[in-house]
Write an enzyme that holds these catalytic residues in place. Structure first.
Site, PDB file in Angstrom:
ATOM      1  N   GLY A 152       0.769  -1.244   0.000  1.00 40.36           N
ATOM      2  CA  GLY A 152       0.000   0.000   0.000  1.00 40.36           C
ATOM      3  C   GLY A 152       0.796   1.288   0.000  1.00 40.36           C
ATOM      4  CG  ASN A 161       1.436   3.131  -5.830  1.00 41.09           C
ATOM      5  OD1 ASN A 161       1.843   4.169  -6.366  1.00 41.09           O
ATOM      6  ND2 ASN A 161       2.000   1.957  -6.047  1.00 41.09           N
ATOM      7  CG  MET A 183      -1.341  -7.950  -6.532  1.00 42.21           C
ATOM      8  SD  MET A 183      -0.590  -6.838  -7.755  1.00 42.21           S
ATOM      9  CE  MET A 183       0.440  -8.017  -8.617  1.00 42.21           C
ATOM     10  NE  ARG A 184      -8.432 -11.298  -5.711  1.00 37.80           N
ATOM     11  CZ  ARG A 184      -8.613 -12.613  -5.731  1.00 37.80           C
ATOM     12  NH1 ARG A 184      -9.323 -13.162  -6.687  1.00 37.80           N
ATOM     13  NH2 ARG A 184      -8.104 -13.363  -4.799  1.00 37.80           N
ATOM     14  CG  LEU A 185      -6.607  -9.647 -14.617  1.00 34.84           C
ATOM     15  CD1 LEU A 185      -6.543 -10.638 -15.769  1.00 34.84           C
ATOM     16  CD2 LEU A 185      -6.007  -8.305 -15.011  1.00 34.84           C
ATOM     17  CG  ASN A 200      -3.860  -0.661 -12.650  1.00 33.46           C
ATOM     18  OD1 ASN A 200      -3.671  -0.903 -11.454  1.00 33.46           O
ATOM     19  ND2 ASN A 200      -3.192  -1.282 -13.607  1.00 33.46           N
ATOM     20  CG  HIS A 211       1.460  -1.545 -15.555  1.00 33.00           C
ATOM     21  ND1 HIS A 211       1.270  -2.820 -15.070  1.00 33.00           N
ATOM     22  CD2 HIS A 211       2.409  -1.649 -16.516  1.00 33.00           C
ATOM     23  CE1 HIS A 211       2.065  -3.652 -15.720  1.00 33.00           C
ATOM     24  NE2 HIS A 211       2.757  -2.968 -16.605  1.00 33.00           N
TER      25      HIS A 211
HETATM   26  C1  GRF Z   1       3.261  -1.105  -7.649  1.00 32.69           C
HETATM   27  O1  GRF Z   1       4.491  -1.289  -8.270  1.00 32.69           O
HETATM   28  C2  GRF Z   1       2.173  -0.970  -8.678  1.00 32.69           C
HETATM   29  O2  GRF Z   1       2.586  -0.315  -9.824  1.00 32.69           O
HETATM   30  C3  GRF Z   1       1.878  -2.409  -8.987  1.00 32.69           C
HETATM   31  O3  GRF Z   1       1.943  -3.064  -7.746  1.00 32.69           O
HETATM   32  C4  GRF Z   1       2.814  -2.349  -6.883  1.00 32.69           C
HETATM   33  C5  GRF Z   1       2.033  -2.014  -5.639  1.00 32.69           C
HETATM   34  O4  GRF Z   1       2.805  -1.415  -4.643  1.00 32.69           O
HETATM   35  N1  GRF Z   1       0.617  -2.500  -9.681  1.00 32.69           N
HETATM   36  P1  GRF Z   1       2.135  -0.822  -3.333  1.00 32.69           P
HETATM   37  O5  GRF Z   1       1.272  -1.922  -2.719  1.00 32.69           O
HETATM   38  O6  GRF Z   1       1.324   0.376  -3.709  1.00 32.69           O
HETATM   39  O7  GRF Z   1       3.272  -0.465  -2.434  1.00 32.69           O
END
Ligand code: GRF
Length: 202
Positions: free
Chosen positions: A12, A14, A90-92, A107, A109
């Site tokens: 988390g 982000n 981590m899911r579509l 999202n 990426h």
């Molecule tokens: C990040 O690198 C994001 O781009 C990818 O998964 C990672 C998540 O990191 N989709 P965090 O859980 O936000 O630290």
């Protein structure tokens, strides 16, 4: 104030960048709820630390993807969420979910899309030998990392980079552009054009 719901599966950082942007008064939005598909996700703990409601939705409790997604949608509806931010979720998501939040899901990426979609984007970049990679915030559609691109940041790949060192360098920029995009969306500066590309209003 834009009502945001965050979906996260892991540590988390982000999510934290969005929280920081809001706390600093730079992002005129409110995180109404953080939802995770993993009970031990650090993201849930981070939310709780800031008094944000944190909800674990256990995928194993549902027979079908649709039922699981309906559970997510119910939580989002309960909090009247307007924008769904996937931050390491981590899911579509299926078209069922996406249909409920068309062009209101974004999202982050860790590559310069359309290159290196899917998992281990940083390792894919190293394996290919690109000299520049980066990160992308995009709207979510039915494909894997294929939706309209909202914002990108380029990051240099160094000759001695490992997956870990490159991921770390890119992550710093993820933390920059993710809150920036939420700010832009909340200020209604993100325009999705008919040709499915995004224009940012000045
Ligand atoms: C990040 O690198 C994001 O781009 C990818 O998964 C990672 C998540 O990191 N989709 P965090 O859980 O936000 O630290």
């Amino acid at each position: 104030m834009l009502k945001v719901g965050v979906l996260a599966s892991g540590r988390g950082t982000n999510l934290q960048s969005i929280i920081n942007g809001i706390e600093a008064g730079e992002v005129p939005a409110e995180i109404k709820v953080v939802i995770s598909d993993r009970e031990e996700a650090k993201a849930l703990e981070r939310a709780e630390n800031y008094g944000i409601d944190a909800v674990y939705v256990n995928p194993q409790q549902y027979d079908t993807t649709k039922d699981f997604e309906q559970a997510l949608l119910n939580v989002l509806a309960e909090y009247k969420v307007e924008l769904v931010a996937m931050a390491g979720f981590m899911r579509l998501l299926s078209s069922y979910f996406i249909g409920h939040y068309r062009n209101q899901i974004m999202n982050i990426h860790p590559s310069l899309l359309p290159a290196f979609k899917g998992l281990h984007a940083q390792q894919q970049a190293l394996d290919y030998g690109v000299k520049v990679s980066g990160c992308t915030v995009h709207f979510v559609d039915e494909g894997v990392d294929t939706g309209p691109i909202i914002k990108q940041k380029a990051v240099e790949v160094k000759s001695d980079d490992t997956e870990k060192s490159l991921a770390k360098r890119i992550l710093n920029y993820e933390h920059q552009i993710l809150p920036e995009v939420i700010e832009l969306i909340s200020k209604k500066k993100v325009v999705l054009k008919k040709d499915n590309t995004v224009r940012i209003k000045e």
